[in-house]
Structures are given as structure tokens and as C-alpha cells.
Design a protein around this motif. Structure first.
Motif, PDB file in Angstrom:
ATOM      1  N   UNK A   1      -8.681  -3.267   6.085  1.00  0.00           N
ATOM      2  CA  UNK A   1      -8.752  -1.857   5.722  1.00  0.00           C
ATOM      3  C   UNK A   1      -7.766  -1.054   6.555  1.00  0.00           C
ATOM      4  N   UNK A   2      -7.019  -0.197   5.880  1.00  0.00           N
ATOM      5  CA  UNK A   2      -6.025   0.662   6.527  1.00  0.00           C
ATOM      6  C   UNK A   2      -6.551   2.094   6.485  1.00  0.00           C
ATOM      7  N   UNK A   3      -6.737   2.686   7.649  1.00  0.00           N
ATOM      8  CA  UNK A   3      -7.196   4.059   7.753  1.00  0.00           C
ATOM      9  C   UNK A   3      -5.960   4.918   7.964  1.00  0.00           C
ATOM     10  N   UNK A   4      -5.825   5.979   7.160  1.00  0.00           N
ATOM     11  CA  UNK A   4      -4.631   6.820   7.257  1.00  0.00           C
ATOM     12  C   UNK A   4      -5.005   8.287   7.399  1.00  0.00           C
ATOM     13  N   UNK A   5      -4.041   9.056   7.865  1.00  0.00           N
ATOM     14  CA  UNK A   5      -4.221  10.493   8.020  1.00  0.00           C
ATOM     15  C   UNK A   5      -2.961  11.214   7.583  1.00  0.00           C
ATOM     16  N   UNK A   6      -3.057  12.525   7.452  1.00  0.00           N
ATOM     17  CA  UNK A   6      -1.910  13.330   7.057  1.00  0.00           C
ATOM     18  C   UNK A   6      -1.090  13.683   8.292  1.00  0.00           C
ATOM     19  N   UNK A   7       0.207  13.829   8.080  1.00  0.00           N
ATOM     20  CA  UNK A   7       1.079  14.284   9.180  1.00  0.00           C
ATOM     21  C   UNK A   7       0.879  15.763   9.405  1.00  0.00           C
TER      22      UNK A   7
ATOM     23  N   UNK B   1       5.384   5.190  11.587  1.00  0.00           N
ATOM     24  CA  UNK B   1       5.326   5.089  10.130  1.00  0.00           C
ATOM     25  C   UNK B   1       5.832   6.335   9.398  1.00  0.00           C
ATOM     26  N   UNK B   2       6.338   7.327  10.106  1.00  0.00           N
ATOM     27  CA  UNK B   2       6.821   8.542   9.456  1.00  0.00           C
ATOM     28  C   UNK B   2       7.956   8.213   8.488  1.00  0.00           C
ATOM     29  N   UNK B   3       7.877   8.741   7.286  1.00  0.00           N
ATOM     30  CA  UNK B   3       8.914   8.539   6.278  1.00  0.00           C
ATOM     31  C   UNK B   3       8.773   7.260   5.479  1.00  0.00           C
ATOM     32  N   UNK B   4       7.751   6.470   5.760  1.00  0.00           N
ATOM     33  CA  UNK B   4       7.541   5.211   5.040  1.00  0.00           C
ATOM     34  C   UNK B   4       6.706   5.487   3.794  1.00  0.00           C
ATOM     35  N   UNK B   5       7.195   5.052   2.641  1.00  0.00           N
ATOM     36  CA  UNK B   5       6.495   5.303   1.381  1.00  0.00           C
ATOM     37  C   UNK B   5       5.479   4.205   1.042  1.00  0.00           C
ATOM     38  N   UNK B   6       5.771   2.965   1.423  1.00  0.00           N
ATOM     39  CA  UNK B   6       4.890   1.826   1.158  1.00  0.00           C
ATOM     40  C   UNK B   6       4.888   0.924   2.390  1.00  0.00           C
ATOM     41  N   UNK B   7       3.744   0.291   2.657  1.00  0.00           N
ATOM     42  CA  UNK B   7       3.682  -0.660   3.761  1.00  0.00           C
ATOM     43  C   UNK B   7       3.054  -1.975   3.307  1.00  0.00           C
ATOM     44  N   UNK B   8       3.362  -3.019   4.048  1.00  0.00           N
ATOM     45  CA  UNK B   8       2.670  -4.303   3.950  1.00  0.00           C
ATOM     46  C   UNK B   8       2.370  -4.763   5.369  1.00  0.00           C
ATOM     47  N   UNK B   9       1.263  -5.483   5.541  1.00  0.00           N
ATOM     48  CA  UNK B   9       0.897  -6.053   6.821  1.00  0.00           C
ATOM     49  C   UNK B   9       1.261  -7.529   6.807  1.00  0.00           C
ATOM     50  N   UNK B  10       1.730  -8.043   7.937  1.00  0.00           N
ATOM     51  CA  UNK B  10       2.144  -9.436   8.035  1.00  0.00           C
ATOM     52  C   UNK B  10       1.415 -10.069   9.216  1.00  0.00           C
TER      53      UNK B  10
ATOM     54  N   UNK C   1       0.850  -1.187   0.000  1.00  0.00           N
ATOM     55  CA  UNK C   1       0.000   0.000   0.000  1.00  0.00           C
ATOM     56  C   UNK C   1       0.887   1.239   0.000  1.00  0.00           C
ATOM     57  N   UNK C   2       0.648   2.138  -0.957  1.00  0.00           N
ATOM     58  CA  UNK C   2       1.398   3.382  -1.052  1.00  0.00           C
ATOM     59  C   UNK C   2       0.873   4.390  -0.038  1.00  0.00           C
ATOM     60  N   UNK C   3       1.782   5.013   0.678  1.00  0.00           N
ATOM     61  CA  UNK C   3       1.438   6.069   1.631  1.00  0.00           C
ATOM     62  C   UNK C   3       1.786   7.409   0.986  1.00  0.00           C
ATOM     63  N   UNK C   4       0.916   7.874   0.110  1.00  0.00           N
ATOM     64  CA  UNK C   4       1.163   9.099  -0.646  1.00  0.00           C
ATOM     65  C   UNK C   4       0.757  10.338   0.139  1.00  0.00           C
ATOM     66  N   UNK C   5       1.251  11.469  -0.297  1.00  0.00           N
ATOM     67  CA  UNK C   5       0.881  12.779   0.244  1.00  0.00           C
ATOM     68  C   UNK C   5       1.069  12.867   1.760  1.00  0.00           C
ATOM     69  N   UNK C   6       2.217  12.371   2.259  1.00  0.00           N
ATOM     70  CA  UNK C   6       2.544  12.459   3.687  1.00  0.00           C
ATOM     71  C   UNK C   6       1.507  11.797   4.582  1.00  0.00           C
ATOM     72  N   UNK C   7       0.900  10.711   4.100  1.00  0.00           N
ATOM     73  CA  UNK C   7      -0.082   9.999   4.894  1.00  0.00           C
ATOM     74  C   UNK C   7       0.605   8.911   5.714  1.00  0.00           C
ATOM     75  N   UNK C   8       0.037   8.621   6.864  1.00  0.00           N
ATOM     76  CA  UNK C   8       0.528   7.551   7.724  1.00  0.00           C
ATOM     77  C   UNK C   8      -0.666   6.733   8.210  1.00  0.00           C
TER      78      UNK C   8
END
Length: 109
Positions: free
Chosen positions: A103-109, A82-91, A22-29
Motif C-alpha cells: 500500500x502506498x500512502x500519498x499526500x498533496x504537495x 517524488x516531486x514532478x513524478x507522474x507515475x511510480x513503480x516499486x522494485x 501507480x498514477x500520482x494524480x492531483x499533485x500527490x506524492x
């Protein structure tokens, strides 16, 4: 602290343990995950990537970042990890017998 918590993305753990990326675009975490009604694992760790291809286990200091999970739960995450992470995977901590959508809920920094 994250703000504008409105974006929700779906990742899938096919049979096995690791989700799609999953891409964490636009400073999202990530700030939370929503687990499905059927879930085998009782813990979830994360992998991070800068390029979406090469993933590494995510650590908070000297400890691998992990959360306790169960079926049908909204589980808060620590967005600072998760700051500075561009992509994540869950294990998942256990192999899933069937495909699981999380489902991954994200917000802006």
C-alpha cells in the motif's frame, strides 16, 4: 511538506521484483508504504515515469533512491524525491516468490 495525507493505493509485485504502476494524480506524492506480512526483499527502490509506459530508475542526486524494508512495516518516504513524478513503480531488492500487495500512502504537495 505533504498535506492531506489520506489517499492509499495498492500496487502488486507479482512473482518477480517490479510492481504495477501507480498514477500520482492531483499533485500527490508518496509519503509512506505499508508492506505485507510476507516480503522477501530487504530494500525497495523506485521507478518514475511521465507517461505510465516508459519507467526509469529514480535518483536523488547521484544516488538511486532506496529504503530499507521488512515485512509488516509502515515505512516513511521522503516526498521531496517524488516531486514532478507522474507515475511510480516499486522494485523489490529480491525476487518475490508470490504476489505481494503493497500500500502506498500519498499526500498533496
Amino acid at each position: 511538506m505533504a498535506k492531506n495525507i489520506a489517499l492509499t493505493d495498492k500496487v502488486t509485485i507479482a512473482t518477480g521484483t517490479t510492481s504495477t504502476g501507480l498514477s500520482m494524480t492531483r499533485n500527490r506524492v508518496p509519503v509512506a508504504i505499508l508492506t505485507p506480512a510476507a516480503l522477501t526483499g530487504t530494500s525497495m527502490t523506485f521507478q518514475a515515469s511521465l507517461d505510465g509506459t516508459n519507467f526509469y530508475d529514480l535518483y536523488n542526486g547521484s544516488t538511486q533512491y532506496s529504503v530499507t524494508v521488512a515485512a509488516s512495516r509502515y515505512i516513511a518516504l521522503n516526498p521531496d524525491v517524488f516531486q514532478g513524478v507522474a507515475f511510480i513503480r516499486l522494485v523489490s531488492g529480491s525476487s518475490e516468490a508470490a504476489s505481494r500487495d503493497i500500500y502506498v500512502i500519498s499526500g498533496e504537495l
